[in-house]
Scaffold this active site. Structure first.
Site, mmCIF file in Angstrom:
data_model
loop_
_atom_site.group_PDB
_atom_site.id
_atom_site.type_symbol
_atom_site.label_atom_id
_atom_site.label_comp_id
_atom_site.label_asym_id
_atom_site.label_seq_id
_atom_site.Cartn_x
_atom_site.Cartn_y
_atom_site.Cartn_z
ATOM 1 N N CYS A 113 0.805 -1.222 0.000
ATOM 2 C CA CYS A 113 0.000 0.000 0.000
ATOM 3 C C CYS A 113 0.840 1.276 0.000
ATOM 4 O O CYS A 113 0.316 2.359 -0.257
ATOM 5 C CB CYS A 113 -0.946 -0.005 1.188
ATOM 6 S SG CYS A 113 -1.880 -1.538 1.311
ATOM 7 N N HIS A 249 -3.635 6.762 2.163
ATOM 8 C CA HIS A 249 -4.024 5.443 1.689
ATOM 9 C C HIS A 249 -5.401 5.105 2.271
ATOM 10 O O HIS A 249 -5.639 5.255 3.475
ATOM 11 C CB HIS A 249 -2.977 4.411 2.114
ATOM 12 C CG HIS A 249 -3.441 3.007 1.945
ATOM 13 N ND1 HIS A 249 -3.975 2.554 0.759
ATOM 14 C CD2 HIS A 249 -3.463 1.960 2.809
ATOM 15 C CE1 HIS A 249 -4.320 1.282 0.908
ATOM 16 N NE2 HIS A 249 -4.019 0.904 2.133
ATOM 17 N N ASN A 279 -10.352 -0.691 -0.128
ATOM 18 C CA ASN A 279 -8.891 -0.542 -0.069
ATOM 19 C C ASN A 279 -8.282 -1.148 -1.334
ATOM 20 O O ASN A 279 -8.304 -2.358 -1.513
ATOM 21 C CB ASN A 279 -8.392 -1.269 1.192
ATOM 22 C CG ASN A 279 -6.882 -1.252 1.335
ATOM 23 O OD1 ASN A 279 -6.154 -0.871 0.407
ATOM 24 N ND2 ASN A 279 -6.408 -1.683 2.484
HETATM 25 N N1 ACO Z 1 -18.496 -9.203 9.781
HETATM 26 C C1 ACO Z 1 -18.978 -9.483 10.992
HETATM 27 N N2 ACO Z 1 -18.174 -9.795 12.044
HETATM 28 C C2 ACO Z 1 -16.864 -9.806 11.845
HETATM 29 C C3 ACO Z 1 -16.292 -9.517 10.598
HETATM 30 C C4 ACO Z 1 -17.167 -9.206 9.544
HETATM 31 N N3 ACO Z 1 -16.722 -8.911 8.288
HETATM 32 N N4 ACO Z 1 -14.954 -9.614 10.697
HETATM 33 C C5 ACO Z 1 -14.685 -9.952 11.976
HETATM 34 N N5 ACO Z 1 -15.827 -10.056 12.660
HETATM 35 C C6 ACO Z 1 -16.002 -10.411 14.076
HETATM 36 C C7 ACO Z 1 -14.838 -11.174 14.633
HETATM 37 O O1 ACO Z 1 -14.946 -12.552 14.354
HETATM 38 C C8 ACO Z 1 -14.975 -10.871 16.099
HETATM 39 O O2 ACO Z 1 -15.985 -11.691 16.623
HETATM 40 P P1 ACO Z 1 -15.857 -12.308 18.103
HETATM 41 O O3 ACO Z 1 -15.807 -11.126 19.009
HETATM 42 O O4 ACO Z 1 -17.090 -13.110 18.235
HETATM 43 O O5 ACO Z 1 -14.577 -13.085 18.099
HETATM 44 C C9 ACO Z 1 -15.499 -9.444 16.115
HETATM 45 O O6 ACO Z 1 -16.055 -9.192 14.825
HETATM 46 C C10 ACO Z 1 -14.432 -8.419 16.398
HETATM 47 O O7 ACO Z 1 -13.311 -8.706 15.570
HETATM 48 P P2 ACO Z 1 -12.047 -7.771 15.586
HETATM 49 O O8 ACO Z 1 -11.035 -8.334 14.663
HETATM 50 O O9 ACO Z 1 -11.646 -7.493 16.994
HETATM 51 O O10 ACO Z 1 -12.661 -6.459 14.946
HETATM 52 P P3 ACO Z 1 -12.035 -5.026 14.883
HETATM 53 O O11 ACO Z 1 -12.904 -4.074 15.586
HETATM 54 O O12 ACO Z 1 -10.574 -5.035 15.186
HETATM 55 O O13 ACO Z 1 -12.181 -4.690 13.336
HETATM 56 C C11 ACO Z 1 -10.874 -4.638 11.328
HETATM 57 C C12 ACO Z 1 -11.512 -5.513 12.377
HETATM 58 C C13 ACO Z 1 -11.947 -3.824 10.623
HETATM 59 C C14 ACO Z 1 -10.141 -5.512 10.315
HETATM 60 C C15 ACO Z 1 -9.897 -3.693 12.040
HETATM 61 O O14 ACO Z 1 -9.005 -4.404 12.866
HETATM 62 C C16 ACO Z 1 -9.107 -2.892 11.071
HETATM 63 O O15 ACO Z 1 -9.641 -2.056 10.386
HETATM 64 N N6 ACO Z 1 -7.800 -3.092 11.023
HETATM 65 C C17 ACO Z 1 -6.972 -2.414 10.051
HETATM 66 C C18 ACO Z 1 -6.775 -3.341 8.949
HETATM 67 C C19 ACO Z 1 -6.711 -2.692 7.618
HETATM 68 O O16 ACO Z 1 -7.098 -1.572 7.398
HETATM 69 N N7 ACO Z 1 -6.220 -3.467 6.720
HETATM 70 C C20 ACO Z 1 -6.158 -3.050 5.392
HETATM 71 C C21 ACO Z 1 -5.057 -3.738 4.749
HETATM 72 S S1 ACO Z 1 -3.604 -3.165 5.338
HETATM 73 C C22 ACO Z 1 -3.377 -1.759 4.667
HETATM 74 O O17 ACO Z 1 -3.874 -1.454 3.649
HETATM 75 C C23 ACO Z 1 -2.549 -0.906 5.437
#
Ligand code: ACO
Length: 322
Positions: A113, A249, A279
């Site tokens: 990215c 980004h 993304n």
């Molecule tokens: N739909 C419904 N529930 C979901 C989903 C989904 N798509 N994905 C995960 N969950 C659930 C999980 O299983 C978990 O359930 P549980 O509590 O029963 O175990 C719950 O939601 C919470 O999961 P977390 O992973 O703690 O969720 P979080 O609030 O951290 O959000 C996310 C996840 C959106 C991926 C966040 O961590 C994030 O945005 N991270 C940054 C990642 C990113 O932007 N990556 C892009 C690629 S990297 C880059 O471009 C830099």
């Protein structure tokens, strides 16, 4: 001293639009979860024929047209991508062939990215030598080929697309850049294949190449991005108040809002399109730049900060005058 100026932008998106509701038919998710945690509402996903190369060629053609520069005038093509259909030839060489840009040297940069900014910084370094006047930079991705379509925590984040800029050697334009890597944290966002050809969204794909530790990536981004933006501004002795737009980004709305808060800059200064295209990795910054440019939102003399962050881990910021 010679630097580079962006003189044209272009972008290309796949035709197929996939909404959060569409994804809820593939994995156990829903619009409310995705949009509240990420800001993403839909994305474009490549279908047959819409490859990393083809999208890159389309975006590049539009950037050349916008710059009023012919393909033959381009002396270098730098492509940022992490989703090439081939290990070789490079996407750069394939785009060169598609454009008939036969006076250009062409190659790829792999920095996920952050790749578009690493490419922009590389272009500036070449322009400073005096040997290169016109350079084409393309960020192009079809990450849908390498996503694990059974992993709801990552497959909802990404979209496909390409963005491109034509830059020329100039006394004004890019003013400063910073760029960083930390390979010791590579495991938090990784992909163990690079040559998948299947461009379609398909549950049940046997390979699960993309692995992401979401919370670790989130923490990395909100910690490093404000720091490197401050660094790029301080290095050029430019106040954040002088900057019209911070073009980040497009990974996650919450990351962008957190960066705005930490920098104490109104979030309106951080344009976003991730709600519509998700993304798109190395393509996200040039696609957003092209949207702002084509909507007439950029004026000569505007100061812009671009900042990318992603796998590697890698992160970067660039300050430029439009
Ligand atoms: N739909 C419904 N529930 C979901 C989903 C989904 N798509 N994905 C995960 N969950 C659930 C999980 O299983 C978990 O359930 P549980 O509590 O029963 O175990 C719950 O939601 C919470 O999961 P977390 O992973 O703690 O969720 P979080 O609030 O951290 O959000 C996310 C996840 C959106 C991926 C966040 O961590 C994030 O945005 N991270 C940054 C990642 C990113 O932007 N990556 C892009 C690629 S990297 C880059 O471009 C830099």
């Amino acid at each position: 001293m010679t630097t580079i100026r962006i003189i044209g932008t272009g972008s290309a998106l796949p035709r197929k639009i996939v909404t959060n509701d569409d994804l809820s038919k593939i994995v156990d998710t829903n619009d409310e979860w995705i949009s509240s945690r990420t800001g993403i509402r839909r994305r474009c996903l490549a279908e047959e024929g819409e490859t990393t190369v083809e999208l890159g060629i389309q975006a590049a053609r539009r950037a050349l047209e916008n710059a009023k520069v012919t393909a033959q005038e381009i002396q270098m093509i730098i492509v940022a991508t992490c989703s090439s259909e081939t290990n070789f030839p490079s996407v750069g060489c394939q785009i060169q062939a598609g454009l008939n840009a036969n006076n250009a040297v062409a190659y790829d940069i792999s920095a996920a990215c952050s790749g578009f900014l690493f490419a922009l910084n590389t272009a500036q370094a070449y322009a400073r030598t005096g040997n290169y006047q016109k350079i084409l930079i393309v960020g192009t991705e079809t990450l849908s080929k390498v996503i694990d379509w059974e992993d709801r925590s990552s497959c909802v984040l990404f979209g496909d697309g390409a963005g491109a800029c034509v830059v020329e050697a100039s006394p004004i334009g890019m003013m400063n850049y910073v760029q960083h890597s930390d390979g010791s944290q590579g495991d938090v966002l990784s992909c163990y294949t690079s040559t998948m050809r299947t461009p379609v969204i398909s549950k049940g794909m046997s390979m699960k190449p993309l692995h992401m530790e979401g919370q670790a990536v989130f923490k990395f981004a909100v910690k490093t991005v404000p720091g490197c933006i401050s660094q790029v501004l301080e290095g050029a002795q430019v106040s954040k108040d002088r900057v019209k737009y911070f073009i980040l980004h497009q990974a996650n709305q919450r990351i962008i809002h957190s960066v705005a808060k930490r920098l104490n800059v109104p979030k309106e200064s951080f344009p976003m399109n991730l709600d519509r295209i998700g993304n798109t990795s190395a393509a996200s910054i040039p696609i957003l730049l092209d949207e702002l440019n084509s909507q007439g939102m950029l004026e000569p003399g505007d100061y812009l900060v671009l900042s990318g962050f992603g796998a590697g881990l890698t992160w970067a910021a660039t300050l430029l005058e439009w």
